[in-house]
Every structure is written in C-alpha cells, then in structure tokens.
Scaffold this motif. Sequence first.
Motif, mmCIF file in Angstrom:
data_model
loop_
_atom_site.group_PDB
_atom_site.id
_atom_site.type_symbol
_atom_site.label_atom_id
_atom_site.label_comp_id
_atom_site.label_asym_id
_atom_site.label_seq_id
_atom_site.Cartn_x
_atom_site.Cartn_y
_atom_site.Cartn_z
ATOM 1 N N SER A 1 -2.870 -10.215 10.077
ATOM 2 C CA SER A 1 -1.783 -10.987 10.700
ATOM 3 C C SER A 1 -0.608 -10.094 11.075
ATOM 4 C CB SER A 1 -1.314 -12.095 9.756
ATOM 5 O OG SER A 1 -2.394 -12.926 9.372
ATOM 6 N N TRP A 2 -0.288 -9.119 10.237
ATOM 7 C CA TRP A 2 0.788 -8.187 10.563
ATOM 8 C C TRP A 2 0.597 -6.872 9.832
ATOM 9 C CZ3 TRP A 2 1.581 -11.844 6.746
ATOM 10 C CH2 TRP A 2 2.168 -11.425 5.552
ATOM 11 N N LEU A 3 1.230 -5.843 10.408
ATOM 12 C CA LEU A 3 1.234 -4.496 9.826
ATOM 13 C C LEU A 3 2.669 -4.003 9.805
ATOM 14 C CD1 LEU A 3 -0.249 -1.843 8.908
ATOM 15 C CD2 LEU A 3 -0.213 -1.183 11.329
ATOM 16 N N HIS A 4 3.074 -3.431 8.684
ATOM 17 C CA HIS A 4 4.401 -2.842 8.557
ATOM 18 C C HIS A 4 4.262 -1.346 8.312
ATOM 19 C CE1 HIS A 4 7.601 -1.184 5.983
ATOM 20 N NE2 HIS A 4 8.419 -1.894 6.727
ATOM 21 N N VAL B 1 0.855 -1.191 0.000
ATOM 22 C CA VAL B 1 0.000 0.000 0.000
ATOM 23 C C VAL B 1 0.889 1.238 0.000
ATOM 24 C CG1 VAL B 1 -1.876 1.187 1.212
ATOM 25 C CG2 VAL B 1 -1.699 -1.323 1.326
ATOM 26 N N ALA B 2 1.211 1.738 -1.182
ATOM 27 C CA ALA B 2 2.072 2.914 -1.296
ATOM 28 C C ALA B 2 1.327 4.115 -1.865
ATOM 29 C CB ALA B 2 3.286 2.590 -2.168
ATOM 30 N N VAL C 1 -0.193 -6.175 5.772
ATOM 31 C CA VAL C 1 -0.245 -4.909 5.034
ATOM 32 C C VAL C 1 1.079 -4.185 5.215
ATOM 33 C CG1 VAL C 1 -1.269 -2.596 5.027
ATOM 34 C CG2 VAL C 1 -2.740 -4.611 5.077
ATOM 35 N N HIS C 2 1.651 -3.792 4.111
ATOM 36 C CA HIS C 2 2.867 -2.977 4.094
ATOM 37 C C HIS C 2 2.469 -1.570 3.667
ATOM 38 C CE1 HIS C 2 6.485 -1.150 2.532
ATOM 39 N NE2 HIS C 2 6.282 -1.517 1.279
ATOM 40 N N LEU C 3 2.444 -0.632 4.620
ATOM 41 C CA LEU C 3 2.187 0.765 4.308
ATOM 42 C C LEU C 3 3.507 1.426 3.937
ATOM 43 C CD1 LEU C 3 -0.415 1.876 7.018
ATOM 44 C CD2 LEU C 3 -0.810 0.910 4.749
ATOM 45 N N CYS C 4 3.492 2.260 2.898
ATOM 46 C CA CYS C 4 4.746 2.684 2.287
ATOM 47 C C CYS C 4 4.609 4.074 1.680
ATOM 48 C CB CYS C 4 5.119 1.662 1.202
ATOM 49 S SG CYS C 4 6.705 1.939 0.402
ATOM 50 N N TYR C 5 5.732 4.789 1.650
ATOM 51 C CA TYR C 5 5.781 6.074 0.958
ATOM 52 C C TYR C 5 6.677 6.000 -0.273
ATOM 53 C CZ TYR C 5 3.166 8.496 4.584
ATOM 54 O OH TYR C 5 2.170 8.920 5.449
#
Length: 347
Positions: A261-264, A176-177, A224-228
């Motif tokens: 399950s996980w958040l980054h 998710v960028a 979920v991988h939150l990203c810029y």
Amino acid sequence: MTQPQGALLVGSVNYDDAEKTMRTAAEVMGARLKRIPDGEVGKRFHWIMFQPDVLGQTEGLERIGAEPVWLRDLDARPLRIADGVDAATLTFPPLGYASAAIESYEVFRKLRDEGAIAEGVRFQVSLPTLVAVVGSFFFGDDRAAIEPVYTAAMMRDLDEILTAIPHSDLAIQWDVASEMGILDKAVIRGNPVQAWWAGDPFDGLVLRLAGLIDSVPSDVEVGVHLCYGDIAESHFIEPTDTGTLVRFANAVVAATDRDLSWLHLPVPIERDDEAYYAPLAELAPMNELYLGLVHREDGVEGAQRRIAVASTVVPTFGVATECGIGRAPEGTTEGIFDTHAAVASNW
C-alpha cells in the motif's frame, strides 16, 4: 514549488497518550493523512526496547549480565537460550503489540465517532520485523534457533489484531531498520550489524520481509518503513544515496504476492543534492511513496529545499519524517506536525 501529496506519520510520537497523539495529528494535518498511529506510547516509547522484558518471562530463556541495563523503566539486557533447552519447546508470552493496538483502536474509534478523526482514515499499527528483535537481543547460534519461535509469536499478535479490528479500518506497517544496517554494513556501538546474518544475506532478508507483507490480508493496507535507525536522533549509518533502499524495495515488491500500500524511505537532513535521489529513478511503481525529508531542525525551509531536488527524480510522493519522532525533544512535536501540513497537500 512542487507540493507533495499527503503525509505519513511513521509511528512513534513524543506524546504521553494515544488520544493526544491522534487528536492533535488529525487537527493539524487533517486530510493530508490517510492513516493515524497511536504514537507508540507507554512501554513502546523506544521501539523494540521493551521486548527483552517480555521475552525474559519465558521459561528456558536467561538474561545476559547480572545487572539490569536500564532505559527508563525497561531492562534492555539481551537474552540467551538456557543450557540444555531446545528452542522448539519455548513458548513466548504475548508480545504486547496486539493488546496495545486493541486498546488504542478504541480511542481511535471514539475520536472518529465524535468527528475528531474523519471517516475513511485508517488506524495504523507499526510492527517490528523479526530481524530487529532477534538480531538485537540474541547472539550467535541462538538467533537461528529463536527466529521461528519469535516469528510464530508475532503472527499470533498479528492474528489477534486482525481479529479484533475491522479490516476496513486497519493499516499495518512493518518497520525495517536492522535490515538496512546489515546490507550497508553498519557498526552499532562497536558491533558490526552484518555479523547478525552470515554470508550475503540479501535474498534471505527480502524473503523474510515479503513473507511478513503477505501475512497481512489483502483487505488490510500494508506499508513498509525502511530506516537507518534513530539513536539520539541520528542514523546508525548514513546512506551514501538511495541505491540500497531502491534495490531492496524493488526486490521485496517483486517477491510479494499482494500489493504494497505504501513505501517510506528516509532522507538525511543534509541531503539536498541530486546524487542522493538519483537511484529513485529505478524504483518500481508504488501505490504511495513517502520521503522522510521533514526534519525539526530546519522545518519548512529545509523540507522545501529537499522536496525541490527530490521532485526532479520522482514527481509524485508524500512527506514524512525519516524515522518516528518519539525521542524528539519535548515541545517539538506540534512544530513537526505543522511542517508536514505546510509542505504537503490534501489527499
């Protein structure tokens, strides 16, 4: 010094093949990893940039521009719906994520059978959100028209992965960028990302991501991988603090029907100040939280400095890089792996 629990490999790794990626990750990080990705090798080396070549095969779509825009051997030109074509009649080919995952899973299974990967470790498959692909490669009214078509194509790839790989071995990560760029009003190469979705898009972005999370069965892990972003190892906008990340993550968790399950969450290299981490105090409880505070430029010392500050706000978390490391300079990958191992404990 707080020692975070476990490590997460975000996705892309700067190796040429899946076996080297998975074997090396398992050797260096061992029991610190619950999941191992294939490194997004081959045509996936630059995240979604191979998708225009895939979608460009579709009858009824046209490439924009007369000359290819080369990224190594990928033509990154965007696309448009041809005049007079109803988007509902378009049929996209397989997107390439399922075939890559199935091929790499066989490598994963071989390495596990020979003991190189421990029993219980899952195979991680990273997938982009529709906002990233549709927003990046289509414009104007075409975005809304293409969205359901691309969503259906991604669900077909996901279903193929779910059918081919045992659920007890599988973990799906949604990358998710673009959403963060929209919410924090980033400008990429002169183009305002917020213009991709009109008005206040927050609720719509939340529901889109929640739907993707809920599309993964409960016996498959989902993260979920939150990203810029990662443009030449730089964000497309530097977050002021973790406030937008926390607000968005909390809303997504509240909107889902299954557990995450996980958040980054990413941590810029220069942020070892309390102000950046302070909003994390409001983060909803997570099964696993990973902070992307490992950076190749300052290694163990820098990671430990950021860990010390973060742990005053969130006492339990694991470590990761802020984005994938597929575009990191050649020869730096094992050093980045070593930093993860040095600052994190085993699960």
